[in-house]
Design a protein around this motif. Structure first.
Motif, PDB file in Angstrom:
ATOM      1  N   GLU A 180     -36.775 -31.043 -70.657  1.00 21.73           N
ATOM      2  CA  GLU A 180     -36.480 -32.005 -71.726  1.00 21.73           C
ATOM      3  C   GLU A 180     -35.016 -32.422 -71.718  1.00 21.73           C
ATOM      4  OE1 GLU A 180     -38.831 -33.526 -73.916  1.00 21.73           O
ATOM      5  OE2 GLU A 180     -39.969 -32.726 -72.240  1.00 21.73           O
ATOM      6  N   GLN A 181     -34.444 -32.485 -70.518  1.00 23.01           N
ATOM      7  CA  GLN A 181     -33.077 -32.962 -70.338  1.00 23.01           C
ATOM      8  C   GLN A 181     -33.061 -34.021 -69.244  1.00 23.01           C
ATOM      9  OE1 GLN A 181     -30.176 -29.267 -71.345  1.00 23.01           O
ATOM     10  NE2 GLN A 181     -31.178 -29.108 -69.378  1.00 23.01           N
ATOM     11  N   ILE A 182     -32.057 -34.894 -69.322  1.00 21.14           N
ATOM     12  CA  ILE A 182     -31.863 -35.936 -68.323  1.00 21.14           C
ATOM     13  C   ILE A 182     -30.536 -35.675 -67.638  1.00 21.14           C
ATOM     14  CG2 ILE A 182     -31.668 -38.413 -67.907  1.00 21.14           C
ATOM     15  CD1 ILE A 182     -33.111 -38.817 -70.618  1.00 21.14           C
ATOM     16  N   GLY A 183     -30.569 -35.518 -66.323  1.00 23.59           N
ATOM     17  CA  GLY A 183     -29.349 -35.310 -65.563  1.00 23.59           C
ATOM     18  C   GLY A 183     -29.045 -36.518 -64.694  1.00 23.59           C
ATOM     19  N   ILE A 184     -27.809 -36.995 -64.757  1.00 23.83           N
ATOM     20  CA  ILE A 184     -27.342 -38.104 -63.929  1.00 23.83           C
ATOM     21  C   ILE A 184     -26.116 -37.595 -63.180  1.00 23.83           C
ATOM     22  CG2 ILE A 184     -26.546 -40.505 -63.895  1.00 23.83           C
ATOM     23  CD1 ILE A 184     -27.723 -40.796 -66.738  1.00 23.83           C
ATOM     24  N   TYR A 185     -26.148 -37.658 -61.851  1.00 27.16           N
ATOM     25  CA  TYR A 185     -24.997 -37.120 -61.124  1.00 27.16           C
ATOM     26  C   TYR A 185     -24.684 -37.923 -59.876  1.00 27.16           C
ATOM     27  CZ  TYR A 185     -28.214 -34.955 -57.744  1.00 27.16           C
ATOM     28  OH  TYR A 185     -29.166 -34.737 -56.778  1.00 27.16           O
TER      29      TYR A 185
ATOM     30  N   TYR B 224     -39.115 -44.111 -69.628  1.00 31.04           N
ATOM     31  CA  TYR B 224     -40.455 -44.341 -70.165  1.00 31.04           C
ATOM     32  C   TYR B 224     -41.287 -43.075 -70.002  1.00 31.04           C
ATOM     33  CZ  TYR B 224     -39.103 -49.271 -69.641  1.00 31.04           C
ATOM     34  OH  TYR B 224     -38.458 -50.471 -69.712  1.00 31.04           O
ATOM     35  N   ASN B 225     -42.248 -42.877 -70.921  1.00 29.17           N
ATOM     36  CA  ASN B 225     -43.182 -41.760 -70.776  1.00 29.17           C
ATOM     37  C   ASN B 225     -44.427 -42.225 -70.024  1.00 29.17           C
ATOM     38  OD1 ASN B 225     -44.716 -43.166 -72.662  1.00 29.17           O
ATOM     39  ND2 ASN B 225     -44.174 -41.833 -74.367  1.00 29.17           N
ATOM     40  N   THR B 226     -45.409 -41.352 -69.893  1.00 33.78           N
ATOM     41  CA  THR B 226     -46.603 -41.685 -69.106  1.00 33.78           C
ATOM     42  C   THR B 226     -47.440 -42.786 -69.755  1.00 33.78           C
ATOM     43  OG1 THR B 226     -47.795 -39.860 -70.180  1.00 33.78           O
ATOM     44  CG2 THR B 226     -46.774 -39.401 -68.045  1.00 33.78           C
ATOM     45  N   GLN B 227     -47.270 -43.028 -71.058  1.00 36.99           N
ATOM     46  CA  GLN B 227     -48.001 -44.102 -71.732  1.00 36.99           C
ATOM     47  C   GLN B 227     -47.303 -45.457 -71.594  1.00 36.99           C
ATOM     48  OE1 GLN B 227     -47.605 -40.947 -73.461  1.00 36.99           O
ATOM     49  NE2 GLN B 227     -49.582 -40.560 -72.500  1.00 36.99           N
ATOM     50  N   GLY B 228     -46.109 -45.446 -70.981  1.00 40.23           N
ATOM     51  CA  GLY B 228     -45.355 -46.679 -70.835  1.00 40.23           C
ATOM     52  C   GLY B 228     -44.472 -46.996 -72.016  1.00 40.23           C
ATOM     53  N   ASP B 229     -44.316 -46.042 -72.942  1.00 42.32           N
ATOM     54  CA  ASP B 229     -43.441 -46.241 -74.096  1.00 42.32           C
ATOM     55  C   ASP B 229     -41.987 -45.982 -73.697  1.00 42.32           C
ATOM     56  OD1 ASP B 229     -45.702 -46.645 -75.749  1.00 42.32           O
ATOM     57  OD2 ASP B 229     -45.933 -44.476 -75.985  1.00 42.32           O
ATOM     58  N   LEU B 230     -41.089 -46.824 -74.181  1.00 43.72           N
ATOM     59  CA  LEU B 230     -39.668 -46.616 -73.941  1.00 43.72           C
ATOM     60  C   LEU B 230     -39.189 -45.441 -74.796  1.00 43.72           C
ATOM     61  CD1 LEU B 230     -37.037 -47.560 -72.595  1.00 43.72           C
ATOM     62  CD2 LEU B 230     -36.695 -49.092 -74.557  1.00 43.72           C
ATOM     63  N   VAL B 231     -38.743 -44.383 -74.133  1.00 42.05           N
ATOM     64  CA  VAL B 231     -38.327 -43.159 -74.827  1.00 42.05           C
ATOM     65  C   VAL B 231     -36.869 -43.229 -75.242  1.00 42.05           C
ATOM     66  CG1 VAL B 231     -38.034 -40.655 -74.586  1.00 42.05           C
ATOM     67  CG2 VAL B 231     -40.046 -41.772 -73.618  1.00 42.05           C
ATOM     68  N   THR B 232     -36.010 -43.654 -74.332  1.00 35.60           N
ATOM     69  CA  THR B 232     -34.580 -43.714 -74.643  1.00 35.60           C
ATOM     70  C   THR B 232     -33.885 -44.629 -73.654  1.00 35.60           C
ATOM     71  OG1 THR B 232     -32.622 -42.364 -75.128  1.00 35.60           O
ATOM     72  CG2 THR B 232     -33.867 -41.780 -73.179  1.00 35.60           C
ATOM     73  N   THR B 233     -32.688 -45.058 -74.018  1.00 35.53           N
ATOM     74  CA  THR B 233     -31.823 -45.871 -73.162  1.00 35.53           C
ATOM     75  C   THR B 233     -30.453 -45.226 -73.107  1.00 35.53           C
ATOM     76  OG1 THR B 233     -33.015 -47.913 -73.728  1.00 35.53           O
ATOM     77  CG2 THR B 233     -30.798 -48.142 -72.810  1.00 35.53           C
ATOM     78  N   ILE B 234     -29.923 -45.065 -71.911  1.00 36.27           N
ATOM     79  CA  ILE B 234     -28.623 -44.421 -71.717  1.00 36.27           C
ATOM     80  C   ILE B 234     -27.722 -45.358 -70.920  1.00 36.27           C
ATOM     81  CG2 ILE B 234     -27.393 -42.460 -70.690  1.00 36.27           C
ATOM     82  CD1 ILE B 234     -29.956 -40.826 -71.033  1.00 36.27           C
ATOM     83  N   PHE B 235     -26.521 -45.596 -71.415  1.00 39.08           N
ATOM     84  CA  PHE B 235     -25.523 -46.382 -70.708  1.00 39.08           C
ATOM     85  C   PHE B 235     -24.523 -45.413 -70.072  1.00 39.08           C
ATOM     86  CE2 PHE B 235     -27.172 -49.012 -74.117  1.00 39.08           C
ATOM     87  CZ  PHE B 235     -27.405 -50.228 -73.489  1.00 39.08           C
ATOM     88  N   PHE B 236     -24.128 -45.698 -68.841  1.00 39.20           N
ATOM     89  CA  PHE B 236     -23.180 -44.800 -68.179  1.00 39.20           C
ATOM     90  C   PHE B 236     -22.392 -45.556 -67.123  1.00 39.20           C
ATOM     91  CE2 PHE B 236     -27.093 -44.654 -65.766  1.00 39.20           C
ATOM     92  CZ  PHE B 236     -26.703 -44.595 -64.439  1.00 39.20           C
TER      93      PHE B 236
ATOM     94  N   HIS C 291     -25.616 -28.324 -77.449  1.00 39.80           N
ATOM     95  CA  HIS C 291     -24.599 -28.995 -76.663  1.00 39.80           C
ATOM     96  C   HIS C 291     -23.712 -27.944 -75.997  1.00 39.80           C
ATOM     97  CE1 HIS C 291     -26.081 -32.382 -78.907  1.00 39.80           C
ATOM     98  NE2 HIS C 291     -25.249 -33.209 -78.277  1.00 39.80           N
ATOM     99  N   PHE C 292     -23.165 -28.304 -74.833  1.00 41.25           N
ATOM    100  CA  PHE C 292     -22.357 -27.358 -74.077  1.00 41.25           C
ATOM    101  C   PHE C 292     -20.901 -27.799 -74.090  1.00 41.25           C
ATOM    102  CE2 PHE C 292     -26.643 -27.555 -72.239  1.00 41.25           C
ATOM    103  CZ  PHE C 292     -27.038 -26.241 -72.421  1.00 41.25           C
ATOM    104  N   SER C 293     -19.997 -26.821 -74.042  1.00 42.94           N
ATOM    105  CA  SER C 293     -18.576 -27.128 -74.135  1.00 42.94           C
ATOM    106  C   SER C 293     -17.807 -26.819 -72.858  1.00 42.94           C
ATOM    107  CB  SER C 293     -17.946 -26.346 -75.301  1.00 42.94           C
ATOM    108  OG  SER C 293     -18.144 -24.946 -75.128  1.00 42.94           O
ATOM    109  N   GLU C 294     -18.382 -26.002 -71.963  1.00 45.74           N
ATOM    110  CA  GLU C 294     -17.680 -25.675 -70.730  1.00 45.74           C
ATOM    111  C   GLU C 294     -18.665 -25.325 -69.625  1.00 45.74           C
ATOM    112  OE1 GLU C 294     -15.190 -22.328 -71.419  1.00 45.74           O
ATOM    113  OE2 GLU C 294     -16.843 -20.964 -71.867  1.00 45.74           O
ATOM    114  N   SER C 295     -18.167 -25.361 -68.384  1.00 44.31           N
ATOM    115  CA  SER C 295     -18.993 -25.025 -67.233  1.00 44.31           C
ATOM    116  C   SER C 295     -18.234 -24.058 -66.332  1.00 44.31           C
ATOM    117  CB  SER C 295     -19.376 -26.286 -66.454  1.00 44.31           C
ATOM    118  OG  SER C 295     -18.219 -26.918 -65.937  1.00 44.31           O
TER     119      SER C 295
ATOM    120  N   GLY D  63     -31.192 -39.399 -75.580  1.00 49.09           N
ATOM    121  CA  GLY D  63     -30.057 -40.119 -75.026  1.00 49.09           C
ATOM    122  C   GLY D  63     -28.711 -39.601 -75.470  1.00 49.09           C
ATOM    123  N   ASN D  64     -28.687 -38.512 -76.252  1.00 48.04           N
ATOM    124  CA  ASN D  64     -27.427 -37.947 -76.719  1.00 48.04           C
ATOM    125  C   ASN D  64     -26.764 -37.129 -75.612  1.00 48.04           C
ATOM    126  OD1 ASN D  64     -27.841 -38.885 -79.453  1.00 48.04           O
ATOM    127  ND2 ASN D  64     -29.353 -37.247 -79.658  1.00 48.04           N
ATOM    128  N   GLU D  65     -25.486 -37.332 -75.431  1.00 44.92           N
ATOM    129  CA  GLU D  65     -24.762 -36.592 -74.400  1.00 44.92           C
ATOM    130  C   GLU D  65     -24.625 -35.125 -74.779  1.00 44.92           C
ATOM    131  OE1 GLU D  65     -20.212 -36.399 -72.759  1.00 44.92           O
ATOM    132  OE2 GLU D  65     -21.143 -38.385 -72.820  1.00 44.92           O
TER     133      GLU D  65
END
Length: 406
Positions: A351-356, A327-339, A65-69, A368-370
């Protein structure tokens, strides 16, 4: 006088027949075998220790996890207030009604292409881009090194897509007939087939595999007064040469509209319908793999790379304004993120998800962990991941900045 020694300590008694036998210790073969066993055990233990150590380092790296930018560098680019920007294979592609150009992370222009379009549409595959205009007749093809060619379609463009070597699949309107053409980057026709509302239906969307061998088309048709969508696959490689119109496989979805189909890689494809997400698999003859029902919820956006598909729904509850299902390539639900942030893009990388959005961003792991969230000091057009998972490029109207997380 001969020396006499007591050999009794070298004698052992067999419990079965009480005969005394001389014990000479392990044989040479036994010694070699025992040595090999010991070496093998030590080797296995060493490998296990190394694997555990590497695994621990990887998990620590993955879950950090990161604490500053900090903005560690900034280079000026020409004012691009009237243009859009996208990530093209780690480079920056800027485009407008008047033309497009590609620059690297140092702000150096790699190429420039002028044109006149009312509403330029961009399609990419890896580091290749195709630029066209709805109802236009020209498609410009380029990669990060420069122009690959220009295609003159002769007929009005309704849709198009591009493969990794510059092959373009284009949907062209010809009054009562709709054509699907395959062109190389220089505009030479590779293949074509026509569609009609009466026979196959109207092509809602088209996608081509990165290799350029497979084409997927979503057809919408009225069948006995009811709408029906057919998702068809065409093989233009060796396997499809003996098939009528290169048809490989297809699936019907009565009462369902499928406006979006997309290749993730050469053998994985997904399609989005008004009530489900469908996944297909196969490099030569794709088959239906699985479906994920979405019910009556409206899909707001879809994002993907070669490993994951992200579907954004409007959520509007205490958990968040939006819900991202990955979802992954097999169609499995990997994670759910609310924002809640007003996003413009979602990316999957390292292996990271960026939403901007223009003013802020959120970084999560694949569970799905921030991992980090913050605001931008300037309005950001595009956020581009780099080979270092803690470093990103931020493109603003007049600069490319390097953002590093610590």
């Amino acid at each position: 006088m001969a020396e006499v020694r007591d050999f009794s300590k070298y004698i052992r008694r067999d419990s079965s027949d009480d005969e005394e036998k001389e014990y000479t210790g392990p044989s040479y073969t036994e010694k070699i075998r025992n040595h090999r066993i010991a070496v093998t055990v030590r080797t296995v233990i060493g490998i296990v220790v190394i694997v555990l150590l590497v695994l621990a380092i990887y998990v620590s790296w993955r879950d950090k996890h990161f604490s500053e930018s900090n903005i560690t560098s900034s280079v000026r680019i020409s004012d691009s207030s009237g243009s859009n920007a996208i990530n093209l294979g780690g480079y920056v592609l800027q485009y407008s009604k008047d033309g497009a150009n590609c620059v690297n992370s140092q702000g150096e222009q790699l190429w420039n292409q002028t044109y006149q379009m009312q509403n330029p549409t961009i399609h990419t595959c890896k580091n290749v881009v195709a630029i066209g205009d709805y109802n236009g007749h020209n498609i410009y093809v380029a990669n990060t090194s420069g122009s690959l060619g220009k295609i003159d379609t002769n007929l009005p463009i309704r849709d198009f897509c591009v493969a990794s070597q510059g092959v373009v699949a284009a949907v062209l309107d010809d009054q009562d007939v709709t054509w699907i053409y395959l062109f190389d980057a220089q505009g030479n026709t590779l293949a074509s087939f026509k569609t009609t509302m009466q026979d196959s239906g109207y092509p809602m969307d088209v996608s081509i595999s990165p290799s350029g061998e497979l084409v997927c088309v979503s057809y919408l048709k009225a069948d006995n007064g009811q709408l029906k969508t057919s998702v068809a696959f065409f093989n233009f490689g060796a396997v499809g040469q003996n098939s009528t119109d290169n048809y490989a496989s297809g699936y019907d979805y009565p009462g369902t509209v499928v406006p979006y189909v997309q290749f993730m890689n050469d053998s994985k494809i997904f399609a989005a319908a008004d009530d489900r997400i469908m996944f297909f698999s196969g490099k030569e003859v794709p088959t239906s793999q699985t479906e994920a029902l979405t019910g009556n919820e409206e899909i707001r956006s879809i994002f993907y790379n070669d490993s994951y598909v992200g579907v954004v729904f409007i959520n509007n509850d205490s958990q968040g304004a939006y819900r991202l299902q990955v979802y992954n390539t097999q169609g499995d639900l990997v994670t759910t993120i609310f924002f809640d942030l007003e996003y413009v893009d979602v990316f999957f990388d390292n292996e990271q998800i960026g939403i901007y959005g223009q003013n802020e961003f959120l970084l999560c792991d694949m569970n799905g962990n921030e991992k980090f969230s913050a605001g931008f000091d300037k309005a950001v057009k595009v956020m581009i991941p780099t080979s270092v998972r803690s470093k990103f490029l931020l493109v603003t109207e007049n600069a490319i900045e390097t953002l590093e997380l610590n």
